[in-house]
Motif scaffolding. Structure first.
Motif, PDB file in Angstrom:
ATOM      1  N   GLY A  21       0.736  -1.140  -0.166  1.00 27.49           N
ATOM      2  CA  GLY A  21       0.077   0.131   0.066  1.00 27.49           C
ATOM      3  C   GLY A  21       0.910   1.148   0.029  1.00 27.49           C
ATOM      4  N   PHE A  22       2.042   1.290   0.382  1.00 28.43           N
ATOM      5  CA  PHE A  22       2.840   2.296   0.482  1.00 28.43           C
ATOM      6  C   PHE A  22       3.111   2.785  -0.856  1.00 28.43           C
ATOM      7  N   VAL A  23       3.026   2.157  -1.871  1.00 26.49           N
ATOM      8  CA  VAL A  23       3.348   2.537  -3.310  1.00 26.49           C
ATOM      9  C   VAL A  23       2.402   3.626  -3.583  1.00 26.49           C
ATOM     10  N   ILE A  24       0.871   3.459  -3.303  1.00 26.48           N
ATOM     11  CA  ILE A  24       0.061   4.390  -3.458  1.00 26.48           C
ATOM     12  C   ILE A  24      -0.766   5.158  -2.529  1.00 26.48           C
ATOM     13  N   GLU A  25      -0.264   5.048  -1.380  1.00 33.32           N
ATOM     14  CA  GLU A  25      -0.801   5.483  -0.017  1.00 33.32           C
ATOM     15  C   GLU A  25      -0.961   6.923  -0.124  1.00 33.32           C
TER      16      GLU A  25
END
Length: 147
Positions: A21-25
């Motif tokens: 999720g850190f890629v699109i957070e």
């Protein structure tokens, strides 16, 4: 590609349940990892999503799951040109039977080279053997969902 290896190294840390999720957070993360056209498409889809709705992507595309579980991964460059590339990642999890079809274990990244960096232009996978694409989901109606 180094970026994909870094994403999955982070997703597989600890119990492997942190996901990607850190890629699109947030906007900064999207700008770091995603192409300008995918960021713009994402913004349009968010603008069309009714307040309070989750939106077209209600799962973790990096792990192709609702409940991330990554124990190991294998990265293979499938295609590389001067300005675009495709990288496939095959993931394994603690519960091997959770992925009904073999295709569900592989996530493909389409990259574009822009402003001197490789950026993710699409993420593709399958659920029960049926293909999905982040780009296609972002272009679809606000309430589309895979899981």
């Amino acid at each position: 590609m180094g970026i994909v290896t870094a994403i999955y190294t982070r997703a597989a840390k600890g119990k492997g349940d942190g996901g990607g999720g850190f890629v699109i957070e947030n906007q900064a993360a999207k700008a770091k990892y995603l192409s300008k056209s995918l960021v713009a498409l994402w913004a349009k889809a968010v603008a069309r999503t009714p307040k309070g709705d989750v939106g077209p992507i209600d799962f973790d595309p990096v792990t192709n799951s609702l409940d991330p579980d990554v124990t190991s991964f294998k990265v293979v460059a499938e295609k590389q040109e001067a300005d675009k590339a495709t990288v496939a990642v095959t993931i394994e999890s603690h519960q091997r039977e959770t992925r009904a079809k073999a295709a569900d274990k592989t996530i493909r990244y389409d990259f574009v080279h822009e402003a001197g960096q490789w950026k993710i232009d699409d993420i593709k996978g399958a659920v029960d053997g049926s293909p999905w694409s982040v780009r296609a989901l972002r272009q679809s109606a606000p309430c589309s969902s895979l899981h």
